[in-house]
Write a protein that holds these residues in place. Structure first.
Motif: not given
Length: 295
Positions: A126-139, A282-295
């Protein structure tokens, strides 16, 4: 009656009495009670066996759902290899004091390790896609701005050139009219011809300039269309990634509820189930935190 009550109270229990001293009526009464207890125990045993089978089936289905639908076979195998390496290292270091752990606990740890690997990979993608989108938009913005600036500069140069040529044409027309002042008809004809030639040249250059501007506009429009297509594609990929993350969160929540039901139904493995439920939480709590970070 007082003497019979005293004898009844003085009668010893069946455990301390000899079988020859027990009457047939008492033996029949004891057999009836034992048969009743045996039937109740058999029914309870059969019910517990059915519940244990249902719990095992639900556990197998739940593990298959997590390994096949949520994680994937390759991630599960990789996590299993890492767990075996950790066990080997712990045994070599003398940390394995507990001996052999339960299979359910090992499976929960393996699933947790596999889910962390999958979540980290998804986050990197997801971070790679976001960076690619930013670079393509700037170009794309830089290219559009560059094309726009080039069109404006070309337009200014063409306007200045046309103005200079018109001034030169006017000056030549004035000079010709001054030399040919004696012959009126020839002077008027030459001036008219030169004016017409200047006008035709001007129209030709203007039409050529319009064609170039139209071509530049088409090129700019095509570049903008490509940028919008790429933007829509990246937006769709981001949306798909978020939907997959939300779907995996729902499936993990369902898995958590199923594990909770399994814990309530199997009383023999209560300690192991509590550890499994805590690991799932614990697995679900970690997953929810990762999903919040992604959003």
């Amino acid at each position: 009656t007082e003497s019979s009550g005293a004898m009844a109270t003085a009668t010893p229990s069946l455990a301390s009495r000899s079988p020859n001293d027990v009457s047939k009526e008492e033996l029949f009464e004891i057999l009836k009670k034992l048969n009743t207890r045996l039937k109740a125990t058999t029914v309870t045993r059969n019910q517990m066996i059915e519940k244990a089978k249902a719990a095992e089936n639900d556990k197998a289905r739940l593990l298959a759902l997590i390994k096949d639908e949520i994680l994937g076979e390759a991630d599960y195998l990789e996590a299993m290899e890492r767990m075996e390496k950790l066990k080997t290292e712990n045994d070599n270091n003398g940390d394995g004091a507990e001996g052999s752990t339960a299979q359910e606990t090992d499976q929960i740890k393996i699933l947790q390790m596999a889910w962390r690997s999958v979540d980290e990979r998804h986050q990197l993608d997801l971070q790679h896609m976001q960076n690619t989108f930013k670079v393509a938009t700037m170009q794309a913005q830089a290219e559009v701005e560059k094309a726009r600036q080039a069109v404006l500069e070309e337009k200014e140069r063409e306007i200045l050139r046309i103005k200079e040529e018109m001034n030169v044409a006017l000056q030549n027309a004035k000079a010709d009219s001054g030399f040919l002042a004696g012959d009126g008809s020839l002077q008027n004809d030459s001036v008219a011809v030169k004016k017409n030639e200047a006008i035709e040249q001007k129209d030709t250059e203007i039409s050529y300039l319009k064609e170039e501007i139209a071509a530049l506009k088409e090129k700019t429009k095509a570049q903008m269309d490509k940028v919008m297509q790429f933007k829509n594609k990246v937006s769709a990929d981001l949306k798909t990634a978020k939907e997959e993350a939300a779907m995996q969160a729902k499936e993990a929540e369902a898995a958590k509820e199923a594990l909770a039901k399994l814990t309530a139904s199997s009383s023999d493995n209560q300690c192991g189930r509590e550890e499994q439920l805590e690991a799932s939480n614990r697995l679900l709590m970690e997953k929810e935190e990762r999903i919040k970070e992604l959003e």
